[in-house]
Scaffold this active site. Structure first.
Site, short mmCIF file in Angstrom:
data_model
loop_
_atom_site.label_atom_id
_atom_site.label_comp_id
_atom_site.label_asym_id
_atom_site.label_seq_id
_atom_site.Cartn_x
_atom_site.Cartn_y
_atom_site.Cartn_z
N SER A 78 46.42 23.60 22.74
CA SER A 78 46.07 24.05 21.38
C SER A 78 46.41 23.05 20.28
O SER A 78 46.06 23.29 19.12
CB SER A 78 46.73 25.39 21.07
OG SER A 78 46.04 26.44 21.71
N LYS A 82 43.58 22.00 17.99
CA LYS A 82 43.20 22.64 16.73
C LYS A 82 43.57 21.80 15.51
O LYS A 82 43.05 22.04 14.42
CB LYS A 82 43.85 24.02 16.65
CG LYS A 82 43.34 24.99 17.73
CD LYS A 82 44.03 26.34 17.64
CE LYS A 82 43.43 27.33 18.64
NZ LYS A 82 43.93 27.16 20.01
N SER A 112 47.03 30.49 16.51
CA SER A 112 46.36 29.65 17.51
C SER A 112 45.16 30.40 18.09
O SER A 112 44.92 30.39 19.30
CB SER A 112 47.32 29.23 18.62
OG SER A 112 46.83 28.09 19.29
#
Length: 406
Positions: free
Chosen positions: A54, A57, A114
């Site tokens: 993640s 991102k 997230s």
């Protein structure tokens, strides 16, 4: 690495023995960078390719912020939760298809929660809102990575869920973190939000150093079995900002502990004259490391459970280091939710939900067998004759209208 550079801490090399079970020792990759100078203060295998999880991102956010700066989007641009986005696996906000949010709130959701579903919705909204929108956004992520010098990175999705062709490195994620701090200083608050409030629930940030390690002001964690526990962290003291990237830690506790120790050593010294520049580190090659067996084995899960039990016995130092303390205050909370976006096309300003979004509109089914419709005499004459008999009429039937697309 020269003698003037920091050495890798022992905890970054060796797993912690707990209750007779040792966390598996394996190669990790990490880097510590002075943001102001771009100097590398410490690194271990920083160019080795790794699954970013993640932390991906951060690139999704960079592209979005750049589009806002260029006038291609705005903070109140509507982001619609499409059916494709809503089908993404957790972590997710869980909004139903047709839900509409502002872009700035969507970015807060992917940084704190997230949220994978919101990440896809952002990509589709900013990519052009048609069938090719997702692909165009991913292409823009890769173009941006190339421009920033991220030679060991490639993206196939905006959230970091495991997929062939999705990889990065500690060096590249440090380059991205430095670029975010340099290019969007007015948006730095986005990366240090401690918790979100949805109106009913409080969602804490996964970055365990926020509010617990002095000076921490960002950025993003990540975890999948193939990557282990990743984090990109920035911290600022006395006007000096460092970025630490740790990829492949054995646990949440070790991720926080190792990052804090790395940052602490960085703040304890000035930048060595012989320190190499981040941009000068070489590129790598080959597939990313896959540590799924080590991270998601039964033994590793047991070790993490034992580690947590030990941490629970020391509530003042929940991350097994005095550098990361228990919080003594409530988290700083930012409220987010649906609605408040500008209008776009058939999306009305301020709407929170587009009713029946993506559901095909009902259309009448054609009668079968078709009902003959008489043709006017003049038309019949134009049609000519069939066989020896004059044409007296023809069958007219319509195909159903194409279904509305999501």
């Amino acid at each position: 690495m020269t003698a003037g550079l920091l050495t890798r801490t022992a905890s970054l090399v060796l797993g912690l023995a707990l209750a007779g079970t040792a966390l598996p020792a394996r190669a990790e990759t990490a880097i510590l960078v002075d943001v102001g100078t771009g100097a590398v203060l410490a690194q271990k295998d920083a160019t080795h390719r790794w699954y970013p999880a993640s932390t991906t991102k951060l690139m999704t956010t960079y592209v979005a912020l750049e589009m806002i700066r260029n006038g291609e989007a705005a903070a109140d641009t509507p982001v619609v939760m499409t059916r494709r986005a809503a089908d993404e696996p957790p972590s997710k906000m869980g909004y139903e298809p047709g839900s509409v949010m502002r872009l700035d709130n969507a970015l807060r959701m992917i940084m704190v929660k997230s949220a994978n579903d919101v990440s896809v919705a952002i990509a589709q909204a900013l990519g052009g809102r048609d069938r090719e929108a997702f692909g165009r956004f991913i292409e823009r992520m890769n173009d941006t990575a190339a421009r920033l010098g991220m030679k060991d990175s490639h993206f196939v999705n905006p959230h970091g869920l495991p997929a062939p062709g999705q990889f990065s490195s500690a060096k590249d994620l440090a380059l991205l973190a430095v670029a975010l701090r340099r290019d969007f200083p007015s948006e730095s608050d986005l990366f240090r939000i401690e918790a979100l409030f949805t109106g009913t629930d409080t969602i804490p940030n996964h970055n365990d150093l926020l509010g617990r390690y002095p000076g921490t002001d960002g950025m993003k964690t990540g975890y999948i079995c193939a990557s282990g526990f990743n984090v990109v962290t920035t911290a600022t003291r006395d006007g000096r900002t460092l970025v630490a990237v740790v990829l492949g830690a054995n646990s949440v506790i070790q991720r926080a502990k190792e990052t804090a120790e790395l940052l602490e050593k960085g703040f304890a010294q000035s930048v060595p004259e012989e320190a190499p520049l981040l941009a000068s580190l070489p590129a790598s090659s080959g597939p990313p490391a896959d540590v799924s067996k080590e991270i998601c084995s039964k033994e590793a899960r047991t070790a993490r459970a034992n580690e947590q039990k030990l941490a629970d016995k020391t509530p003042d130092t929940p991350y097994l280091t005095p550098l990361v303390r228990k919080t003594t205050r409530a988290p700083q909370v930012v409220q987010v939710g649906l609605g408040g976006a500008a209008g776009f096309g058939d999306i009305k300003p301020g709407v929170t939900l587009i009713p029946a979004y993506g559901i095909p509109l009902p259309t009448p089914r054609p009668t079968w067998p078709p009902v003959p419709t008489a043709v006017p005499p003049a038309a019949a004459a134009d049609e000519g004759a069939i066989g020896d008999a004059p044409a007296r009429g023809r069958v007219v039937s319509a195909e159903p209208a194409p279904a509305a697309q999501p």
